[in-house]
Design a protein around this motif. Structure first.
Motif, mmCIF file in Angstrom:
data_model
loop_
_atom_site.group_PDB
_atom_site.id
_atom_site.type_symbol
_atom_site.label_atom_id
_atom_site.label_comp_id
_atom_site.label_asym_id
_atom_site.label_seq_id
_atom_site.Cartn_x
_atom_site.Cartn_y
_atom_site.Cartn_z
ATOM 1 N N PRO A 43 41.802 -63.618 43.523
ATOM 2 C CA PRO A 43 42.046 -62.827 44.739
ATOM 3 C C PRO A 43 40.784 -62.295 45.396
ATOM 4 O O PRO A 43 40.659 -62.291 46.619
ATOM 5 C CB PRO A 43 42.927 -61.680 44.229
ATOM 6 N N ARG A 44 39.807 -61.866 44.608
ATOM 7 C CA ARG A 44 38.609 -61.268 45.200
ATOM 8 C C ARG A 44 37.747 -62.292 45.941
ATOM 9 O O ARG A 44 36.853 -61.926 46.690
ATOM 10 C CB ARG A 44 37.787 -60.565 44.118
ATOM 11 N N MET A 76 38.910 -64.348 48.141
ATOM 12 C CA MET A 76 39.622 -64.773 49.338
ATOM 13 C C MET A 76 38.731 -64.773 50.573
ATOM 14 O O MET A 76 38.893 -65.579 51.466
ATOM 15 C CB MET A 76 40.834 -63.888 49.598
ATOM 16 N N TYR A 96 50.585 -56.014 45.252
ATOM 17 C CA TYR A 96 49.255 -56.063 44.645
ATOM 18 C C TYR A 96 49.427 -56.306 43.145
ATOM 19 O O TYR A 96 49.283 -55.409 42.319
ATOM 20 C CB TYR A 96 48.504 -54.764 44.916
ATOM 21 N N PHE A 105 40.776 -54.519 40.351
ATOM 22 C CA PHE A 105 40.035 -55.241 41.370
ATOM 23 C C PHE A 105 39.348 -54.237 42.298
ATOM 24 O O PHE A 105 39.708 -53.054 42.322
ATOM 25 C CB PHE A 105 40.974 -56.158 42.160
ATOM 26 N N TYR A 134 38.772 -52.537 48.015
ATOM 27 C CA TYR A 134 39.100 -53.166 49.300
ATOM 28 C C TYR A 134 40.278 -54.116 49.184
ATOM 29 O O TYR A 134 41.003 -54.343 50.154
ATOM 30 C CB TYR A 134 37.885 -53.892 49.880
ATOM 31 N N MET A 135 40.503 -54.680 47.981
ATOM 32 C CA MET A 135 41.609 -55.623 47.810
ATOM 33 C C MET A 135 42.959 -54.952 48.028
ATOM 34 O O MET A 135 43.936 -55.599 48.407
ATOM 35 C CB MET A 135 41.562 -56.251 46.425
ATOM 36 N N TYR A 136 43.026 -53.655 47.787
ATOM 37 C CA TYR A 136 44.287 -52.933 47.920
ATOM 38 C C TYR A 136 44.499 -52.406 49.342
ATOM 39 O O TYR A 136 45.502 -51.745 49.618
ATOM 40 C CB TYR A 136 44.327 -51.783 46.912
ATOM 41 N N PHE A 190 44.265 -54.653 51.976
ATOM 42 C CA PHE A 190 44.813 -55.765 52.751
ATOM 43 C C PHE A 190 46.331 -55.625 52.867
ATOM 44 O O PHE A 190 47.013 -55.224 51.921
ATOM 45 C CB PHE A 190 44.489 -57.101 52.088
ATOM 46 N N HIS A 221 50.348 -62.016 45.446
ATOM 47 C CA HIS A 221 49.043 -62.459 45.958
ATOM 48 C C HIS A 221 48.902 -63.980 45.988
ATOM 49 O O HIS A 221 48.060 -64.505 46.716
ATOM 50 C CB HIS A 221 47.892 -61.810 45.179
ATOM 51 N N VAL A 274 47.560 -63.927 49.794
ATOM 52 C CA VAL A 274 46.122 -64.208 49.860
ATOM 53 C C VAL A 274 45.843 -65.462 50.695
ATOM 54 O O VAL A 274 45.055 -65.410 51.644
ATOM 55 C CB VAL A 274 45.505 -64.299 48.451
#
Length: 263
Positions: free
Chosen positions: A18-19, A21, A66, A71, A74-76, A78, A114, A118
């Motif tokens: 995921p990170r 992406m 999520y 992670f 910032y991933m949380y 989106f 995701h 993603v």
């Protein structure tokens, strides 16, 4: 539906970690370089929805799930608030039950995990196309998922884009990384997959559990591979396969992705 609205292609995309992406070349350039047609709706078969019986989500608005831990923050942040596709969910249920499945569940709460949001966030960032998800059944095999996809083939004639989202290889977390190129076992598996698909030896891929080199190392758990079988089956009776992307994470996780085009 007119010929222009009908869809001939199905896809398997490796969604990667995921990170990673941001900057994923294949997905970020999707409409410019891979698939320019706007589908009526999208059906995603994600590695991250595992069930005991086939299940589709039938919601009006897709929540962003999520389903990962530890992670970057910032991933949380989106969001992918795509409209749901309850009518498509019902159609999927009808097709699968007509193929012989005794029960296909409807989940009226679940959003997009995701494995779905993603890639879709990069492919269709406007989040304005209705999306439905179908689960996978990891206790069954590749042939089962191929036949599952085959039952869904009529959806293409109804303007539905079918995407399997997983990874061409998805080794265990403790598998040694390869800092100098690609691990030999991973390259052998990836080469086997490309050769089998692009030369039409689909029955070999359907029997991956016994035919693939280094199967247990490439997929100690099969959930990231079976979305490929659904996408391949959904291409229909006669199709050709084309690799549309290849890259590697840490020398062991293949992001190979494929297009299946019906004739």
């Amino acid at each position: 539906m007119s010929d222009e609205q009908m869809i001939k292609e199905t896809f398997f995309v490796s969604h990667g970690m995921p990170r990673l992406m941001i900057g994923r070349q294949l997905l970020a350039g999707w409409r410019e370089n891979v698939y320019s047609k706007r589908p009526k709706s999208i059906l995603v078969i994600s590695a991250h929805w595992e069930t005991d019986q086939s299940t589709v989500n039938a919601v009006d608005l897709c929540d962003t799930i999520y389903d990962f831990d530890s992670f970057p923050a910032y991933m949380y942040q989106f969001k992918y608030p795509a409209p749901g596709a309850p009518d498509l969910a019902k159609r999927v249920q009808e097709l699968l039950m007509a193929s012989g499945l005794k029960c296909v569940h409807m989940d009226k709460k679940r959003g997009l995990d995701h494995g779905a949001w993603v890639p879709l966030l990069l492919m269709y960032p406007e989040a304005d196309i209705p999306v439905c998800q179908l689960s996978i059944l990891p206790h069954l095999d590749g042939t089962y998922h191929f036949n599952l996809g085959r039952a869904l083939a009529p959806l293409k004639e109804e303007g539905v884009l079918i995407i399997g989202s997983g990874n061409a290889t998805h080794p265990a977390s403790d598998t040694p990384r390869c800092s100098d190129g690609v691990a030999p076992w991973a390259a052998q598996f990836d080469d086997w997959l490309k050769e089998a698909l692009t030369t039409g030896r689909y029955e070999v891929v359907n029997n991956c559990e016994t035919k693939a080199p280094h199967w247990k190392k490439a997929h100690p758990l099969p959930e990231h591979f079976y979305p490929l079988h659904v996408a391949m089956g959904a291409a229909g009776e006669s199709f050709r396969a084309e690799q549309i992307h290849i890259s590697w994470d840490q020398g062991i996780m293949s992001n190979a992705s494929y297009k299946f085009t019906s004739s």
